[in-house]
Design an enzyme around this catalytic site. Structure first.
Site, PDB file in Angstrom:
ATOM      1  N   ARG A 114      13.980   0.806  -1.676  1.00  0.00           N
ATOM      2  CA  ARG A 114      13.235   1.089  -2.903  1.00  0.00           C
ATOM      3  C   ARG A 114      13.675   2.446  -3.445  1.00  0.00           C
ATOM      4  NH1 ARG A 114       7.146   2.560  -0.596  1.00  0.00           N
ATOM      5  NH2 ARG A 114       7.659   4.674   0.004  1.00  0.00           N
ATOM      6  N   ASN A 152       5.987   5.572  -8.681  1.00  0.00           N
ATOM      7  CA  ASN A 152       5.363   5.810  -7.378  1.00  0.00           C
ATOM      8  C   ASN A 152       6.099   6.925  -6.649  1.00  0.00           C
ATOM      9  OD1 ASN A 152       3.349   4.767  -5.374  1.00  0.00           O
ATOM     10  ND2 ASN A 152       5.194   4.634  -4.111  1.00  0.00           N
ATOM     11  N   GLU A 153       5.374   7.978  -6.343  1.00  0.00           N
ATOM     12  CA  GLU A 153       5.939   9.079  -5.552  1.00  0.00           C
ATOM     13  C   GLU A 153       7.348   9.456  -6.027  1.00  0.00           C
ATOM     14  OE1 GLU A 153       5.642   8.084  -1.379  1.00  0.00           O
ATOM     15  OE2 GLU A 153       3.584   8.825  -1.307  1.00  0.00           O
ATOM     16  N   GLU A 305      -3.616   7.392  -1.974  1.00  0.00           N
ATOM     17  CA  GLU A 305      -3.214   6.644  -0.779  1.00  0.00           C
ATOM     18  C   GLU A 305      -3.542   7.441   0.468  1.00  0.00           C
ATOM     19  OE1 GLU A 305       0.906   5.579  -0.505  1.00  0.00           O
ATOM     20  OE2 GLU A 305       1.039   5.052  -2.613  1.00  0.00           O
ATOM     21  N   TRP A 313       6.139   5.126   9.888  1.00  0.00           N
ATOM     22  CA  TRP A 313       7.360   5.883   9.591  1.00  0.00           C
ATOM     23  C   TRP A 313       7.493   7.165  10.414  1.00  0.00           C
ATOM     24  CZ3 TRP A 313       4.932  10.110   7.755  1.00  0.00           C
ATOM     25  CH2 TRP A 313       3.781   9.948   6.971  1.00  0.00           C
ATOM     26  N   GLU A 353       7.236  -2.550   5.863  1.00  0.00           N
ATOM     27  CA  GLU A 353       5.974  -1.886   6.215  1.00  0.00           C
ATOM     28  C   GLU A 353       5.005  -2.818   6.933  1.00  0.00           C
ATOM     29  OE1 GLU A 353       5.064   0.003   2.427  1.00  0.00           O
ATOM     30  OE2 GLU A 353       5.927   1.875   3.182  1.00  0.00           O
ATOM     31  N   PHE A 355       4.403  -3.029   9.955  1.00  0.00           N
ATOM     32  CA  PHE A 355       3.677  -2.341  11.032  1.00  0.00           C
ATOM     33  C   PHE A 355       2.816  -1.193  10.500  1.00  0.00           C
ATOM     34  CE2 PHE A 355       7.346  -4.184  13.372  1.00  0.00           C
ATOM     35  CZ  PHE A 355       6.610  -5.055  14.171  1.00  0.00           C
ATOM     36  N   HIS A 356       2.751  -1.068   9.174  1.00  0.00           N
ATOM     37  CA  HIS A 356       1.880  -0.053   8.560  1.00  0.00           C
ATOM     38  C   HIS A 356       0.508  -0.677   8.364  1.00  0.00           C
ATOM     39  CE1 HIS A 356       0.255   2.771   5.632  1.00  0.00           C
ATOM     40  NE2 HIS A 356       1.320   3.535   5.777  1.00  0.00           N
TER      41      HIS A 356
HETATM   42  C1  GLA Z   1       3.891   6.043   0.404  1.00  0.00           C
HETATM   43  C2  GLA Z   1       4.134   4.998  -0.655  1.00  0.00           C
HETATM   44  C3  GLA Z   1       3.593   3.647  -0.295  1.00  0.00           C
HETATM   45  C4  GLA Z   1       3.819   3.317   1.158  1.00  0.00           C
HETATM   46  C5  GLA Z   1       3.230   4.414   1.996  1.00  0.00           C
HETATM   47  C6  GLA Z   1       3.345   4.157   3.467  1.00  0.00           C
HETATM   48  O1  GLA Z   1       2.762   6.763   0.236  1.00  0.00           O
HETATM   49  O2  GLA Z   1       3.669   5.383  -1.907  1.00  0.00           O
HETATM   50  O3  GLA Z   1       4.223   2.694  -1.106  1.00  0.00           O
HETATM   51  O4  GLA Z   1       5.176   3.215   1.395  1.00  0.00           O
HETATM   52  O5  GLA Z   1       3.907   5.606   1.718  1.00  0.00           O
HETATM   53  O6  GLA Z   1       2.765   5.185   4.210  1.00  0.00           O
END
Ligand code: GLA
Length: 655
Positions: A114, A152-153, A305, A313, A353, A355-356
Site C-alpha cells: 500500500r 491514510n497516514e 485508530e 508489526w 494484517e 494477525f492484527h
Molecule cells: C495504521 C494504518 C492502518 C493499519 C494499522 C495497523 O495505523 O492506518 O491501516 O495498518 O496501522 O496497526
C-alpha cells in the site's frame, strides 16, 4: 468552519475502521448488530477501497458502498468516509509507472502493498482527484456521512525524476536564486556549488555524508508535497459538502510531516496511536501523543485508530491485558479526545494484517476483545454528555518543532545517541510523573497562556522563536531549556559561539567551550543528581542566580545547570526522577499545581472541564485521596474523600 462538535453532538464518537469489502455481504447486517450492541456510533469506511470503487480506469462500482451506507444509516451508525487514495489499484501503476515512488536508491516501490503513490506525480494527483470527485459527488447528500477522512497516514517519500522536478520548483520558490540556495546550503563545502537548477537532486544515495541542508529542505519539501495532496482532496470534498468537517489521520509523533502546519489545514485533527502493551512507559507515550494532538487541534480531537488487542508489526506482538484498552481509551478522553476509534472493526482473515486485532476478533462475539469493547462503549456513553466539547487546561507548555527535529536528526553529529523523540519523551514523562498536565506548542506560538515553558531540545531556532522565548521570560514566566537548544539557524548553520548569543545571555553563559556527550554506560555526577546522555563545558558569565555544578571528572566545578531568574538551562539530561523533581520545583515556584496532590506513582490525574479523571496504570489496587464529595460518572456512585481503583481502574469524578 465545520467542527468536530457538529459530528459528536454530546456523544463520544466510538468505533473503528470498517473494511466490509473483505467480507461477504451477508456478514454486514451481523456487523451492524454487533456494532449496535457495543454502542458503536461511528465507522470509517473506504480507506482502502479504490480498486473496489474503480475496478477499471474510469469505471465505477458504487453499488456496494450505496448499500453499505444505507445499512449503516438504518443502524444509526455515522460514517467517516475516506478517500481511498493511499492505496491505488494495480491498474494505475501498471498503466502509469510514473505514479510509483522511488526510494533513495532509485528503486521503485511497486503495488502489492500500500501507499505506493508518488506525491509528486501529476498522473497520480489527477486520478486521486477524479476518484475523490466521484465519491464526494455521490455521497454528498447521504445522511450517514458525518466526516471526511482524506487518504491514510500520509508518510511516503519519493526520490524519482518527477519529484526532482517539483523539488527544484519548490526550491526556486524558497530561494529565488541559485546564489541564495548555494549560500543556504553551504555548498562551498565539498565542492557542491550549483550552477544550474537542473543539477539539483532530491536527497538520493551518496557515497558519503549528504549535505545536511539539502536533506533538511528535502524533508520540508516532502511534508509540503504530501500536504498539497491532502489539500487538493480536501478542497474537492469541501466543494460538495461545505458543512462537513475534514480530517486526515496523523501517525503518532511521526517525523515525516510538519503536523503543526498540517493541522492548520484540517477541520478536525486526528491521530493513530499504538503504544506497546509490554512497554512500561507505554502510557507515557500515549499521554505525549494525546497532549500533542490536543494542542494541534486547539481543542477536542479524534483518536482515529488504536489496536483493540495486539498489532502485528512489532517483532513480538502482545495483546492488551484485560482492562488496558479501556484504560488507554479513557486516558485519551481525559486528554481531550472526543472520539475513541480503533483499527479495525472486524479482524481480517486474509491479507497482511490478519494477525492484527479487530474489535471483533477471530474469536468473534464471545471473544474477550469484543466483550471488552462492549464495556468500553457503555462507559463512553455515560461520559459523553459531561465531557464532549470540554477543554483540558494546562499551565505548562512543551515546545516542539519538526524543522528543528529534521535539522538535528542527521548523521555526523556530536552524538548518535541523542535521539530527539527520546529526549522529548523524557521531558514529557518527567512532567507527567510530577502530575503536571502539559500542552505542546510551536516555538513561535503565543506562550502567554503558560506559566512554565519547557524546551527539551530545539537544536534549530528561528530568530522569531528566540524572541518569543526571551519575551516569555521577560513577562516573569519560567523557561527551562535542555541542551542542544538554539545551536543552529533555520538553514542548519551553527550560530556564532555555538549557541544563540541572546540565549547565552538569558541563561548566564559566557562561553560554550565543548560538548561532552556521554556513552551509554556513562553518567555525569552533578551536585545532587546524575546527568545522562550529554554534558557541556560551559563558562558562566557570573550573572546566574543559581548554579548546580558538575562534580568530579573533566568538568568538575563547571555549571551543569544555570538559572538566571525565571530562565533555566540544563546542559545534561538528569535521570528521570531528578528531572521530575526539578520540573516539579520550577512549576511549584511558578504557582503551577499538579492535578491532584499526593497521588500514587501509578495513578495519572487529568482535569478536563469540571471533571477529574483518575487513571490507574498498575495492577494492584490503590486508594487515592480526593477531598470532598464527588460522583463517579463511570459507576454512578458517590465518592467521599477517597476512591479505590483496581487493576487498570479508572474513575471520572464530577463535583
Ligand atoms: C495504521 C494504518 C492502518 C493499519 C494499522 C495497523 O495505523 O492506518 O491501516 O495498518 O496501522 O496497526
Amino acid at each position: 468552519m465545520p467542527h468536530l462538535a457538529d459530528v459528536t453532538r454530546d456523544r463520544v464518537l466510538f468505533g473503528g475502521d470498517y473494511n466490509p469489502e473483505q467480507w461477504p455481504e451477508e456478514t454486514w447486517p451481523e456487523d451492524v448488530r454487533l456494532m449496535r450492541a457495543a454502542g458503536v456510533n461511528t465507522v470509517t469506511v473506504g480507506v482502502f477501497s479504490w480498486s473496489k470503487l474503480e475496478p477499471r480506469p474510469g469505471v465505477h462500482d458504487f453499488g456496494w458502498l450505496d448499500r453499505l451506507m444505507d445499512l449503516l444509516h438504518d443502524g444509526g451508525i455515522g460514517v467517516v468516509l475516506a478517500t481511498p487514495t493511499s492505496s491505488p489499484p494495480p491498474w494505475l501503476g501498471h498503466l502509469h509507472p510514473d505514479t510509483l515512488p522511488r526510494d533513495e536508491d532509485g528503486r521503485t516501490e511497486w503495488w502489492g502493498g500500500r501507499q505506493h503513490f508518488s506525491h509528486s506525480s501529476a498522473t497520480y494527483r489527477r486520478h486521486a482527484a477524479a476518484i475523490t470527485e466521484a465519491l464526494a459527488a455521490r455521497y454528498a447528500g447521504h445522511p450517514a456521512l458525518t466526516l471526511w477522512h482524506i487518504n491514510n497516514e500520509y508518510c511516503t517519500y519519493d526520490h524519482g525524476d518527477e519529484a526532482a522536478a517539483r523539488f527544484r520548483r519548490w526550491l526556486q520558490d524558497r530561494y529565488g536564486t541559485l546564489d541564495a540556495l548555494n549560500t543556504a546550503w553551504g555548498t562551498a563545502f565539498w565542492s557542491q556549488g550549483y550552477g544550474d537548477w537542473a543539477e539539483i537532486l532530491p536527497a538520493r544515495r551518496t557515497h558519503y555524508l549528504k549535505n545536511p541542508a539539502q536533506v533538511l529542505d528535502f524533508r520540508r519539501f516532502t511534508s509540503d508535497m504530501l500536504l498539497e495532496c491532502f489539500v487538493a482532496e480536501r478542497d474537492i470534498v469541501r466543494r460538495h459538502t461545505p458543512h462537513l468537517p475534514v480530517t486526515t489521520n496523523f501517525m503518532p509523533l511521526w517525523s515525516g510531516v510538519d503536523a503543526w502546519r498540517w493541522a492548520e489545514e484540517e477541520d478536525v485533527v486526528s491521530v493513530d496511536l499504538y503504544p506497546d502493551p509490554r512497554d512500561p512507559l507505554a502510557a507515557r507515550h500515549g499521554a505525549l501523543v494525546q497532549d500533542m494532538t490536543r494542542s494541534q487541534a486547539r481543542g477536542p480531537w479524534m483518536l482515529m485508530e488504536q489496536a483493540p488487542g495486539p498489532v502485528n508489526w512489532r517483532g513480538v506482538n502482545h495483546p492488551k491485558p484485560r482492562g488496558l484498552n479501556r484504560l488507554w481509551s479513557l486516558q485519551a478522553v481525559a486528554r481531550g479526545a472526543d472520539a475513541v476509534c480503533h483499527f479495525q472493526w472486524r479482524q481480517s482473515r486474509q491479507g497482511a494484517e490478519k494477525f492484527h486485532s479487530g474489535m471483533v476478533g477471530h474469536a468473534g462475539e464471545e471473544g474477550r476483545t469484543y466483550q471488552e469493547i462492549k464495556r468500553l462503549g457503555a462507559d463512553l456513553a455515560k461520559l459523553g454528555p459531561h465531557v464532549v466539547g470540554t477543554r483540558v487546561r494546562a499551565d505548562v507548555a512543551v515546545l516542539h518543532d519538526w524543522h528543528s527535529w529534521w535539522a538535528g536528526a542527521q548523521d555526523a553529529r556530536p552524538s548518535a545517541r541523542v535521539d530527539y523523540a527520546d529526549v522529548l519523551h523524557a521531558w514529557h514523562r518527567a512532567l507527567g510523573e510530577a502530575h503536571l498536565t502539559a500542552d505542546f506548542a510551536h516555538p513561535e506560538h503565543d506562550l502567554t497562556p503558560y506559566k512554565v515553558v519547557v524546551v527539551p531540545q530545539l537544536y534549530a531556532l528561528t530568530d522569531a522563536a528566540v524572541d518569543n522565548l526571551l519575551a516569555h521570560v521577560r513577562r516573569g514566566s519560567s523557561l527551562v531549556c535542555g541542551f542542544l537548544t538554539g545551536v543552529a539557524d533555520p538553514d542548519d548553520r551553527i550560530r556564532p559561539g555555538g549557541m544563540d548569543a541572546r540565549l547565552r545571555a538569558l541563561f548566564g553563559i559566557r562561553t560554550l567551550h565543548e560538548w561532552w556527550p556521554l556513552q551509554a554506560d556513562e553518567t555525569a555526577a552533578c551536585d545532587g543528581f546524575r546527568g545522562t546522555l550529554w554534558s557541556e563545558e560551559i563558562e558562566a558569565d557570573g550573572t546566574a542566580t543559581e548554579t548546580i555544578p558538575y562534580k568530579g571528572g573533566e568538568l568538575d566545578g563547571l555549571p551543569a545547570v544555570l538559572r538566571k531568574g525565571g530562565a533555566w538551562y540544563l546542559s545534561t539530561l538528569p535521570e528521570p526522577d531528578d528531572l521530575r523533581d526539578l520540573l516539579a520545583r520550577v512549576a511549584a515556584e511558578a504557582g503551577v499545581r499538579p492535578a491532584l496532590d499526593g497521588l500514587p506513582a501509578d495513578v495519572e490525574a487529568v482535569r478536563r472541564g469540571d471533571l477529574l479523571f483518575l487513571l490507574h496504570h498498575g495492577r494492584e489496587p490503590v486508594t487515592v485521596d480526593v477531598p470532598g464529595t464527588h460522583r463517579d460518572l463511570l459507576t454512578g456512585d458517590s465518592v467521599t474523600d477517597r476512591v479505590t481503583l483496581g487493576r487498570y481502574g479508572a474513575a471520572v469524578l464530577a463535583r
